[in-house]
Design an enzyme around this catalytic site. Structure first.
Site, PDB file in Angstrom:
ATOM      1  N   SER A 243      -1.411   1.157  -2.634  1.00 48.02           N
ATOM      2  CA  SER A 243      -0.878   1.724  -3.170  1.00 48.02           C
ATOM      3  C   SER A 243       0.742   2.254  -3.046  1.00 48.02           C
ATOM      4  O   SER A 243       0.676   1.711  -2.495  1.00 48.02           O
ATOM      5  CB  SER A 243      -0.985   2.598  -1.871  1.00 48.02           C
ATOM      6  OG  SER A 243      -0.522   1.212  -1.939  1.00 48.02           O
TER       7      SER A 243
ATOM      8  N   LEU B  20      -1.349   1.324  -7.096  1.00 50.68           N
ATOM      9  CA  LEU B  20      -0.368   0.278  -6.840  1.00 50.68           C
ATOM     10  C   LEU B  20       0.953   0.977  -6.557  1.00 50.68           C
ATOM     11  O   LEU B  20       1.234   2.042  -7.125  1.00 50.68           O
ATOM     12  CB  LEU B  20      -0.209  -0.650  -8.050  1.00 50.68           C
ATOM     13  CG  LEU B  20      -1.399  -1.529  -8.426  1.00 50.68           C
ATOM     14  CD1 LEU B  20      -1.070  -2.322  -9.690  1.00 50.68           C
ATOM     15  CD2 LEU B  20      -1.780  -2.477  -7.299  1.00 50.68           C
ATOM     16  N   ASP B  21       1.785   0.382  -5.711  1.00 48.98           N
ATOM     17  CA  ASP B  21       3.120   0.929  -5.480  1.00 48.98           C
ATOM     18  C   ASP B  21       3.861   1.045  -6.812  1.00 48.98           C
ATOM     19  O   ASP B  21       3.606   0.271  -7.746  1.00 48.98           O
ATOM     20  CB  ASP B  21       3.925   0.025  -4.554  1.00 48.98           C
ATOM     21  CG  ASP B  21       3.371  -0.015  -3.147  1.00 48.98           C
ATOM     22  OD1 ASP B  21       2.668   0.927  -2.771  1.00 48.98           O
ATOM     23  OD2 ASP B  21       3.649  -1.002  -2.434  1.00 48.98           O
ATOM     24  N   ARG B  22       4.793   1.956  -6.877  1.00 51.17           N
ATOM     25  CA  ARG B  22       5.574   2.158  -8.101  1.00 51.17           C
ATOM     26  C   ARG B  22       6.148   0.849  -8.615  1.00 51.17           C
ATOM     27  O   ARG B  22       6.100   0.549  -9.811  1.00 51.17           O
ATOM     28  CB  ARG B  22       6.713   3.147  -7.817  1.00 51.17           C
ATOM     29  CG  ARG B  22       7.639   3.377  -9.011  1.00 51.17           C
ATOM     30  CD  ARG B  22       8.852   4.173  -8.592  1.00 51.17           C
ATOM     31  NE  ARG B  22       9.639   3.431  -7.595  1.00 51.17           N
ATOM     32  CZ  ARG B  22      10.606   3.962  -6.875  1.00 51.17           C
ATOM     33  NH1 ARG B  22      10.909   5.246  -7.005  1.00 51.17           N
ATOM     34  NH2 ARG B  22      11.282   3.228  -5.997  1.00 51.17           N
TER      35      ARG B  22
END
Length: 344
Positions: free
Chosen positions: A2, A149-151
């Site tokens: 994330s 999820l990462d930005r």
């Protein structure tokens, strides 16, 4: 899993013991050093709760005597952000029923509100679309959110509409697929070409000492070490020497056996092939773009995010048990970079 990651709902503050701290109890000194926002009782609770680190070691004894020169990292609670409200943010919905909603998250969309991103998140969009039909297990600021999820990573995500669905999905993600059909497949554009066309990266992850919001490969016996396994396969090679197994960049598919924070990004950087555009783990490789022709270099430089996409997510439906599999096509911004690299 994330975003740029700190402790959930906390930010890390580092403080160094000077001469005035020598011999004081840790809780007393930290109360003075952290300012009036935290009472001594609250500081004691943070220490006992494992929120204070001295180097790589967690300190849990408030009475510990402080030594000059020691540097402590404290996970300080963030002030509560306002309860999120629905916002009319477009969603690319791949599937939806009464239990789950599956979306193709675009790059740039933060998953849930936090200091610095109070609005404009996926949670705000889900509240607008689903109303009250979202799970509440994660709290008001993470309604429906089972994984992240990462930005700046695009791709498939599932959110839960009911608490029962959330618990079932959370268990499936926690087991890393060992108890079901969970499958997570990413594609990444990376610098260079791995020596082996397919392989496994088995390297435990923990917090990076130089920046505790990031992750790093760490020794197995370190206190915060977590097992992490990524399988990869080279799909395409780009640039001079590509036909002989070399090249300046490659398209790599990664299948996750575990799901740690930043796992794909850290593991690929660990084997010397960081994700193109990664501002945290690929910094040292930015000069690679200078080896590209002008148009390709400009296209890479213009990419505002890491070239990482969660292409496939598969899981068992939390109510019916039916195997579900979803795929999000590679987005246009990455396709454009791929097209430039393919023309080298």
């Amino acid at each position: 899993m994330s975003d740029p990651d700190s402790e959930e709902g906390r930010h890390l503050k580092e403080v160094e013991a000077d001469e005035s701290a020598a011999g004081k109890r840790l809780d007393q000194w930290l109360t003075e050093a952290l300012g009036p926002e935290l009472s001594r009782n609250r500081v004691q609770a943070l220490i006992r709760g494992g929120a204070v680190m001295l180097g790589t070691q967690t300190v849990t004894e408030p009475k510990r005597k402080v030594v000059i020169g020691e540097r402590y990292a404290v996970a300080v609670p963030e002030p509560e952000v306002q309860v999120p409200v629905g916002e009319a943010i477009p969603l690319d919905i791949l599937y939806e029923d009464d239990a789950v909603i599956v979306i193709n998250k675009p790059a740039g969309l933060v998953v849930h509100p936090a200091p610095g991103n109070r609005t404009g998140t996926l949670v705000n969009a889900l509240i607008h679309h689903c109303g009250q039909k979202l799970s509440t297990i994660g709290g008001a600021h993470r309604r429906g959110i089972v994984h992240r999820l990462d930005r700046d990573t695009s791709g498939v995500m599932v959110a839960a509409k009911t608490d029962e669905a959330h618990m079932a999905l959370a268990e499936e993600f926690a087991s890393h697929g060992r108890n079901g059909d969970l499958e997570r497949v990413y594609v990444a554009l990376v610098w260079g070409v791995p020596k082996r066309m397919a392989g496994m990266i088995d390297a435990p992850l923990g917090r990076a000492l130089q920046d505790r919001t990031l992750r790093a490969v760490v020794p197995e016996n370190r206190a915060d070490s977590r097992d992490a396994v990524t399988h990869y396969k080279v799909l395409e090679r780009y640039g001079e020497g590509a036909s002989e197994g070399g090249g300046i960049a490659s398209l790599v598919e990664c299948w996750l056996e575990t799901g740690r924070t930043h796992q794909v990004r850290v593991h690929l950087a660990h084997i010397g092939h960081p994700v193109i555009g990664d501002p945290a783990y690929g910094r040292a490789f930015r000069t690679k773009a200078q080896r590209l022709p002008e148009d390709a270099a400009a296209k890479v430089a213009a990419l505002p995010r890491q070239a990482l996409h969660a292409r496939v997510l598969a899981f068992r439906h939390p109510e019916t048990g039916e195997p579900m599999r979803f795929e999000a096509p590679i987005p246009d911004d990455l396709k454009e970079v791929m097209a430039c690299l393919a023309g080298l």
